[in-house]
Design an enzyme around this catalytic site. Structure first.
Site, PDB file in Angstrom:
ATOM      1  N   SER A  67     -11.870 156.656   9.157  1.00 48.99           N
ATOM      2  CA  SER A  67     -13.026 156.195   9.933  1.00 48.99           C
ATOM      3  C   SER A  67     -12.733 154.898  10.667  1.00 48.99           C
ATOM      4  O   SER A  67     -11.845 154.132  10.295  1.00 48.99           O
ATOM      5  CB  SER A  67     -14.225 155.973   9.008  1.00 48.99           C
ATOM      6  OG  SER A  67     -14.447 157.097   8.220  1.00 48.99           O
TER       7      SER A  67
HETATM    8  N1  SAH Z   1     -12.901 158.040   3.423  1.00 48.95           N
HETATM    9  C1  SAH Z   1     -11.821 158.538   4.231  1.00 48.95           C
HETATM   10  C2  SAH Z   1     -12.337 159.359   5.412  1.00 48.95           C
HETATM   11  C3  SAH Z   1     -11.701 160.669   5.416  1.00 48.95           C
HETATM   12  S1  SAH Z   1     -12.381 161.891   6.475  1.00 48.95           S
HETATM   13  C4  SAH Z   1     -10.885 157.431   4.669  1.00 48.95           C
HETATM   14  O1  SAH Z   1     -11.210 156.258   4.461  1.00 48.95           O
HETATM   15  O2  SAH Z   1      -9.812 157.714   5.200  1.00 48.95           O
HETATM   16  C5  SAH Z   1     -13.290 162.874   5.337  1.00 48.95           C
HETATM   17  C6  SAH Z   1     -12.517 163.538   4.239  1.00 48.95           C
HETATM   18  O3  SAH Z   1     -13.447 164.328   3.509  1.00 48.95           O
HETATM   19  C7  SAH Z   1     -11.424 164.482   4.694  1.00 48.95           C
HETATM   20  O4  SAH Z   1     -10.204 164.073   4.142  1.00 48.95           O
HETATM   21  C8  SAH Z   1     -11.863 165.848   4.140  1.00 48.95           C
HETATM   22  O5  SAH Z   1     -10.785 166.642   3.696  1.00 48.95           O
HETATM   23  C9  SAH Z   1     -12.751 165.432   2.980  1.00 48.95           C
HETATM   24  N2  SAH Z   1     -13.697 166.454   2.537  1.00 48.95           N
HETATM   25  C10 SAH Z   1     -14.455 167.296   3.295  1.00 48.95           C
HETATM   26  N3  SAH Z   1     -15.191 168.088   2.489  1.00 48.95           N
HETATM   27  C11 SAH Z   1     -14.895 167.735   1.205  1.00 48.95           C
HETATM   28  C12 SAH Z   1     -15.323 168.199  -0.077  1.00 48.95           C
HETATM   29  N4  SAH Z   1     -16.203 169.189  -0.225  1.00 48.95           N
HETATM   30  N5  SAH Z   1     -14.800 167.609  -1.172  1.00 48.95           N
HETATM   31  C13 SAH Z   1     -13.896 166.606  -1.069  1.00 48.95           C
HETATM   32  N6  SAH Z   1     -13.442 166.139   0.106  1.00 48.95           N
HETATM   33  C14 SAH Z   1     -13.940 166.690   1.230  1.00 48.95           C
END
Ligand code: SAH
Length: 220
Positions: A67
């Site tokens: 993000s």
């Molecule tokens: N907090 C992260 C943002 C990552 S983007 C950072 O600081 O980099 C969102 C993430 O959510 C992705 O990696 C995606 O794979 C994950 N995601 C989506 N659905 C999910 C689920 N049901 N359970 C766990 N992770 C999930």
């Protein structure tokens, strides 16, 4: 773990980023110092490291994104953690958001559906000595019932609606911050406060996140 890109102007770049965040209304000094302590360049691919302190979302592996720092700071501020908080994060991704929150809470539990992202995030936590983060591969849409209840829940992928099972894993008085899809790709960041007899919802900010997807990802 590759070495940090130290060098020219890295401290300056972080200071600049902190100024940008302040200007946009991030006023919580604890949040700003947590941002200052986490080397974002370690959370992106080497080819993006020179943009690590731009206030921009960047691609990470598996088609996901780290993000924008403003959104990380805003969500962290909205979460109102303290050093007694047990926090659940859904969507570990690069691990950056978890690392920031780890400086502002007692323990962070984080779930990621891509095993390969989780492995890399875990290596970063180890490298930085962030021992109060427990991260696993799994389906975060179900929360983490074995570890519930939580003081705080932060979801970093967009849900179709506020998941009832996650609200149930919040303590009374607990806070959840979650992006919710309104229509198409219009999303709003929502803050939920679970009170004794009701759930209070506040819409905070338009945002753009990758979707929350059910189930653990299949990887080649
Ligand atoms: N907090 C992260 C943002 C990552 S983007 C950072 O600081 O980099 C969102 C993430 O959510 C992705 O990696 C995606 O794979 C994950 N995601 C989506 N659905 C999910 C689920 N049901 N359970 C766990 N992770 C999930």
């Amino acid at each position: 773990m590759r070495p940090r890109r130290t060098g020219v102007g890295e401290t300056e770049q972080i200071i600049k980023l902190l100024m940008v965040l302040r200007r946009q209304g991030i006023s919580d000094n604890d949040v700003l110092s947590a941002i200052e302590r986490v080397p974002r360049d370690l959370f992106v691919a080497e080819s993006f490291a020179s943009h690590a302190y731009d206030d921009k979302a960047l691609p990470i592996e598996c088609g996901q994104t780290i993000s924008q720092p403003y959104v990380v700071a805003y969500m962290t501020q909205a979460l109102q953690t303290n050093d007694r908080c047990k926090v659940l994060e859904i969507g570990t991704g690069s691990g950056y958001q978890a690392a920031v929150v780890s400086y502002l809470s007692r323990r962070v539990y984080s779930i990621e559906r891509y095993r390969s992202l989780l492995t890399q995030a875990q290596a970063r936590f180890d490298h930085l000595g962030l021992t109060n983060i427990t991260a696993v591969t799994g389906d975060g849409s179900k929360g983490w019932p074995e570890q519930a209840p939580f003081d705080r829940i932060i979801v970093t992928a967009a849900a179709a609606e506020v998941p009832e099972n996650l609200v149930e894993q919040l303590k009374i008085g607990g806070i959840m911050v979650i992006p919710v899809t309104i229509s198409g790709n219009v999303q709003t960041l929502v803050r939920i406060i679970r009170q004794e007899d009701r759930v209070v919802r506040e819409d905070l900010l338009p945002v753009r996140f990758v979707p929350l997807v059910e189930g653990v990802a299949k990887e080649l």
